[in-house]
Enzyme design. Sequence first.
Site, PDB file in Angstrom:
ATOM      1  N   LEU A   1       0.915  -1.022  -0.051  1.00 12.54           N
ATOM      2  CA  LEU A   1      -0.092   0.032  -0.010  1.00 12.54           C
ATOM      3  C   LEU A   1       1.097   1.102   0.020  1.00 12.54           C
ATOM      4  O   LEU A   1       1.751   1.257   0.979  1.00 12.54           O
ATOM      5  CB  LEU A   1      -0.932  -0.014   1.389  1.00 12.54           C
ATOM      6  CG  LEU A   1      -1.943   0.811   1.412  1.00 12.54           C
ATOM      7  CD1 LEU A   1      -3.053   0.797   0.128  1.00 12.54           C
ATOM      8  CD2 LEU A   1      -2.918   0.813   2.561  1.00 12.54           C
ATOM      9  N   ASP A   2       0.976   2.264  -1.045  1.00 11.90           N
ATOM     10  CA  ASP A   2       1.839   2.925  -1.172  1.00 11.90           C
ATOM     11  C   ASP A   2       1.930   3.935   0.005  1.00 11.90           C
ATOM     12  O   ASP A   2       0.999   4.049   0.764  1.00 11.90           O
ATOM     13  CB  ASP A   2       1.726   3.712  -2.397  1.00 11.90           C
ATOM     14  CG  ASP A   2       0.559   4.611  -2.726  1.00 11.90           C
ATOM     15  OD1 ASP A   2       0.243   5.675  -1.719  1.00 11.90           O
ATOM     16  OD2 ASP A   2      -0.218   4.376  -3.486  1.00 11.90           O
ATOM     17  N   LYS A   3       3.219   4.587   0.073  1.00  8.66           N
ATOM     18  CA  LYS A   3       3.532   5.423   1.250  1.00  8.66           C
ATOM     19  C   LYS A   3       2.391   6.617   1.515  1.00  8.66           C
ATOM     20  O   LYS A   3       2.042   7.072   2.552  1.00  8.66           O
ATOM     21  CB  LYS A   3       4.767   5.975   0.972  1.00  8.66           C
ATOM     22  CG  LYS A   3       5.353   6.592   2.189  1.00  8.66           C
ATOM     23  CD  LYS A   3       6.888   6.938   2.063  1.00  8.66           C
ATOM     24  CE  LYS A   3       7.829   7.228   3.475  1.00  8.66           C
ATOM     25  NZ  LYS A   3       8.955   7.767   3.085  1.00  8.66           N
TER      26      LYS A   3
END
Length: 228
Positions: free
Chosen positions: A99-101
Amino acid sequence: MIRIAKYIAGSGLCSRRAACRLIESGHVQLNDRVAIHTDRVSNDDTIVVNGQTIVPPAAYNYYMYNKPVGIDCVCNPQDADSIVHQINTPVRVFPVGRLDKDSHGLMLLTNDGELCQRLLHPDYYHEKEYRVTVDKPLTGQFLKTMSLGVSYGNVTTLPCQVKRQSDNIFLITLTQGMNRQIRRMCKALGYRVIKLQRLRIKSLRLGDLPLNQLQPLPNDQVLELKQP
Protein backbone atom coordinates in the site's frame (compact mmCIF):
# COMPACT_ATOMS: atom_id res chain seq x y z
CA MET A 1 10.92 -32.24 -1.93
CA ILE A 2 9.68 -28.77 -2.93
CA ARG A 3 11.08 -25.86 -4.91
CA ILE A 4 13.43 -23.73 -2.83
CA ALA A 5 11.43 -20.53 -3.36
CA LYS A 6 8.33 -22.26 -1.99
CA TYR A 7 10.33 -23.51 0.99
CA ILE A 8 11.62 -20.01 1.78
CA ALA A 9 8.11 -18.59 1.50
CA GLY A 10 6.84 -21.33 3.79
CA SER A 11 9.40 -20.30 6.39
CA GLY A 12 7.66 -16.95 6.74
CA LEU A 13 10.68 -14.95 5.63
CA CYS A 14 8.95 -13.40 2.62
CA SER A 15 6.56 -14.09 -0.24
CA ARG A 16 7.46 -16.61 -2.94
CA ARG A 17 7.93 -13.77 -5.44
CA ALA A 18 10.41 -12.05 -3.10
CA ALA A 19 12.16 -15.40 -2.53
CA CYS A 20 12.62 -15.75 -6.28
CA ARG A 21 14.25 -12.32 -6.40
CA LEU A 22 16.61 -13.29 -3.58
CA ILE A 23 17.60 -16.47 -5.41
CA GLU A 24 18.10 -14.61 -8.68
CA SER A 25 20.37 -12.05 -6.99
CA GLY A 26 22.56 -14.77 -5.45
CA HIS A 27 21.57 -14.11 -1.83
CA VAL A 28 20.47 -17.69 -1.14
CA GLN A 29 22.78 -20.59 -0.33
CA LEU A 30 21.81 -24.25 -0.37
CA ASN A 31 24.15 -26.64 1.47
CA ASP A 32 27.10 -24.20 1.10
CA ARG A 33 26.58 -23.38 -2.56
CA VAL A 34 24.67 -20.65 -4.35
CA ALA A 35 21.08 -21.78 -4.91
CA ILE A 36 19.26 -21.74 -8.25
CA HIS A 37 15.54 -21.58 -9.00
CA THR A 38 15.21 -25.25 -9.94
CA ASP A 39 16.65 -26.56 -6.67
CA ARG A 40 14.32 -28.78 -4.66
CA VAL A 41 14.81 -29.07 -0.92
CA SER A 42 13.56 -30.74 2.24
CA ASN A 43 13.94 -30.12 5.96
CA ASP A 44 17.24 -32.01 5.84
CA ASP A 45 18.85 -29.31 3.69
CA THR A 46 20.51 -26.14 4.96
CA ILE A 47 19.17 -22.97 3.35
CA VAL A 48 20.75 -19.64 4.25
CA VAL A 49 19.40 -16.28 3.10
CA ASN A 50 21.64 -13.26 3.65
CA GLY A 51 23.39 -15.09 6.48
CA GLN A 52 20.17 -16.25 8.14
CA THR A 53 19.45 -19.98 8.32
CA ILE A 54 15.88 -20.68 7.24
CA VAL A 55 13.70 -22.80 9.52
CA PRO A 56 9.99 -23.36 8.83
CA PRO A 57 7.81 -21.85 11.59
CA ALA A 58 6.01 -24.03 14.09
CA ALA A 59 2.81 -22.09 13.36
CA TYR A 60 1.55 -19.37 11.07
CA ASN A 61 0.37 -16.00 12.34
CA TYR A 62 -2.07 -13.55 10.75
CA TYR A 63 -2.77 -9.90 11.58
CA MET A 64 -4.72 -7.05 10.09
CA TYR A 65 -3.07 -3.64 10.32
CA ASN A 66 -4.37 -0.10 9.74
CA LYS A 67 -1.42 1.55 8.02
CA PRO A 68 -1.05 5.33 8.38
CA VAL A 69 0.09 7.66 5.62
CA GLY A 70 3.90 7.99 5.62
CA ILE A 71 4.70 4.36 6.45
CA ASP A 72 6.65 2.43 3.80
CA CYS A 73 5.62 -1.22 3.28
CA VAL A 74 9.15 -2.32 2.36
CA CYS A 75 10.63 -4.30 5.27
CA ASN A 76 13.90 -2.36 5.43
CA PRO A 77 15.19 -1.80 8.99
CA GLN A 78 17.53 0.94 7.68
CA ASP A 79 14.52 3.02 6.62
CA ALA A 80 13.08 5.04 9.51
CA ASP A 81 9.67 5.00 7.79
CA SER A 82 9.62 1.22 7.25
CA ILE A 83 6.66 -0.78 8.50
CA VAL A 84 9.06 -2.98 10.52
CA HIS A 85 9.39 -0.15 13.05
CA GLN A 86 5.62 0.00 13.56
CA ILE A 87 4.81 -3.65 14.26
CA ASN A 88 5.66 -5.69 17.34
CA THR A 89 4.67 -9.34 17.01
CA PRO A 90 5.96 -12.52 18.72
CA VAL A 91 7.18 -13.85 15.36
CA ARG A 92 8.38 -12.11 12.23
CA VAL A 93 5.57 -11.28 9.79
CA PHE A 94 5.59 -9.41 6.49
CA PRO A 95 3.00 -7.45 4.48
CA VAL A 96 0.94 -9.22 1.84
CA GLY A 97 1.36 -6.85 -1.07
CA ARG A 98 1.92 -3.14 -0.80
CA LEU A 99 0.00 0.00 0.00
CA ASP A 100 1.92 3.03 -1.21
CA LYS A 101 3.42 5.45 1.27
CA ASP A 102 0.87 8.18 0.52
CA SER A 103 -2.08 5.84 1.14
CA HIS A 104 -3.54 4.38 4.32
CA GLY A 105 -5.82 1.61 5.47
CA LEU A 106 -6.04 -2.16 5.61
CA MET A 107 -3.02 -4.42 5.31
CA LEU A 108 -2.62 -8.13 5.98
CA LEU A 109 0.55 -9.22 7.78
CA THR A 110 1.56 -12.87 8.03
CA ASN A 111 4.39 -15.39 7.93
CA ASP A 112 2.34 -17.69 5.69
CA GLY A 113 4.16 -17.44 2.38
CA GLU A 114 1.71 -19.72 0.55
CA LEU A 115 -1.29 -17.56 1.46
CA CYS A 116 0.69 -14.50 0.43
CA GLN A 117 1.44 -16.07 -2.95
CA ARG A 118 -2.22 -16.98 -3.51
CA LEU A 119 -3.51 -13.51 -2.60
CA LEU A 120 -0.95 -11.74 -4.81
CA HIS A 121 -1.09 -14.01 -7.85
CA PRO A 122 -2.96 -12.27 -10.71
CA ASP A 123 -4.69 -15.51 -11.79
CA TYR A 124 -6.93 -15.49 -8.69
CA TYR A 125 -8.56 -12.05 -9.18
CA HIS A 126 -9.02 -11.35 -5.48
CA GLU A 127 -11.03 -8.22 -4.68
CA LYS A 128 -9.58 -5.19 -2.89
CA GLU A 129 -11.83 -2.24 -2.10
CA TYR A 130 -10.72 1.38 -1.69
CA ARG A 131 -12.26 4.73 -0.79
CA VAL A 132 -10.82 7.48 -2.99
CA THR A 133 -11.05 11.28 -2.62
CA VAL A 134 -10.15 13.32 -5.70
CA ASP A 135 -9.48 17.01 -6.32
CA LYS A 136 -12.66 17.94 -8.22
CA PRO A 137 -16.28 16.85 -8.67
CA LEU A 138 -16.92 13.45 -10.18
CA THR A 139 -18.69 13.15 -13.51
CA GLY A 140 -20.71 10.30 -14.89
CA GLN A 141 -18.20 9.89 -17.69
CA PHE A 142 -15.31 9.62 -15.22
CA LEU A 143 -17.09 6.91 -13.21
CA LYS A 144 -18.06 5.00 -16.35
CA THR A 145 -14.55 5.10 -17.81
CA MET A 146 -12.98 4.03 -14.50
CA SER A 147 -15.31 1.03 -14.35
CA LEU A 148 -14.71 -0.05 -17.96
CA GLY A 149 -10.90 0.20 -17.80
CA VAL A 150 -8.37 3.00 -18.19
CA SER A 151 -5.34 3.09 -20.48
CA TYR A 152 -2.10 4.68 -19.33
CA GLY A 153 1.48 3.97 -20.34
CA ASN A 154 1.39 0.57 -22.03
CA VAL A 155 -1.39 -0.97 -19.91
CA THR A 156 -5.17 -1.00 -19.87
CA THR A 157 -6.77 -1.83 -16.54
CA LEU A 158 -9.42 -4.53 -16.15
CA PRO A 159 -13.08 -3.60 -15.67
CA CYS A 160 -13.91 -2.93 -12.03
CA GLN A 161 -16.70 -1.82 -9.71
CA VAL A 162 -16.98 1.93 -9.08
CA LYS A 163 -19.60 3.66 -6.90
CA ARG A 164 -19.99 7.37 -6.12
CA GLN A 165 -20.09 8.18 -2.40
CA SER A 166 -20.20 11.97 -2.56
CA ASP A 167 -19.33 14.88 -4.85
CA ASN A 168 -15.62 13.96 -4.95
CA ILE A 169 -15.41 10.57 -3.19
CA PHE A 170 -15.94 7.16 -4.75
CA LEU A 171 -15.48 3.49 -3.88
CA ILE A 172 -13.56 1.24 -6.25
CA THR A 173 -13.07 -2.53 -6.14
CA LEU A 174 -10.09 -3.89 -8.04
CA THR A 175 -8.96 -7.40 -8.89
CA GLN A 176 -5.54 -6.20 -10.07
CA GLY A 177 -2.59 -4.99 -8.05
CA MET A 178 -0.49 -2.82 -10.32
CA ASN A 179 1.81 -0.21 -8.85
CA ARG A 180 -0.09 2.97 -7.86
CA GLN A 181 -2.91 1.79 -10.12
CA ILE A 182 -5.75 3.96 -8.80
CA ARG A 183 -3.64 7.11 -8.77
CA ARG A 184 -2.52 6.48 -12.35
CA MET A 185 -6.04 5.70 -13.52
CA CYS A 186 -7.30 8.97 -12.06
CA LYS A 187 -4.39 10.96 -13.47
CA ALA A 188 -5.04 9.57 -16.95
CA LEU A 189 -8.58 10.98 -16.72
CA GLY A 190 -7.48 14.41 -15.47
CA TYR A 191 -8.05 13.89 -11.73
CA ARG A 192 -5.66 13.95 -8.81
CA VAL A 193 -6.05 11.65 -5.79
CA ILE A 194 -6.15 13.58 -2.51
CA LYS A 195 -6.77 10.64 -0.20
CA LEU A 196 -6.74 6.87 -0.75
CA GLN A 197 -7.79 4.32 1.85
CA ARG A 198 -8.00 0.54 1.49
CA LEU A 199 -11.11 -0.84 3.18
CA ARG A 200 -11.19 -4.52 2.25
CA ILE A 201 -9.10 -7.48 1.05
CA LYS A 202 -11.43 -10.32 -0.06
CA SER A 203 -13.62 -10.92 3.02
CA LEU A 204 -11.30 -9.06 5.41
CA ARG A 205 -12.61 -5.58 6.31
CA LEU A 206 -10.83 -2.72 8.06
CA GLY A 207 -13.87 -1.85 10.15
CA ASP A 208 -13.12 0.34 13.16
CA LEU A 209 -9.53 -0.84 13.73
CA PRO A 210 -7.64 2.24 15.05
CA LEU A 211 -4.90 3.81 12.95
CA ASN A 212 -1.46 2.17 13.32
CA GLN A 213 -2.88 -0.75 15.28
CA LEU A 214 -2.56 -4.52 14.79
CA GLN A 215 -5.28 -7.08 15.37
CA PRO A 216 -4.81 -10.87 15.26
CA LEU A 217 -7.18 -12.66 12.89
CA PRO A 218 -9.50 -15.33 14.29
CA ASN A 219 -9.45 -18.74 12.63
CA ASP A 220 -12.70 -18.22 10.73
CA GLN A 221 -11.32 -15.11 9.01
CA VAL A 222 -8.11 -16.93 8.11
CA LEU A 223 -10.11 -19.79 6.60
CA GLU A 224 -12.17 -17.35 4.54
CA LEU A 225 -8.99 -15.73 3.18
CA LYS A 226 -7.71 -19.16 2.16
CA GLN A 227 -10.79 -19.91 0.10
CA PRO A 228 -10.19 -19.84 -3.70
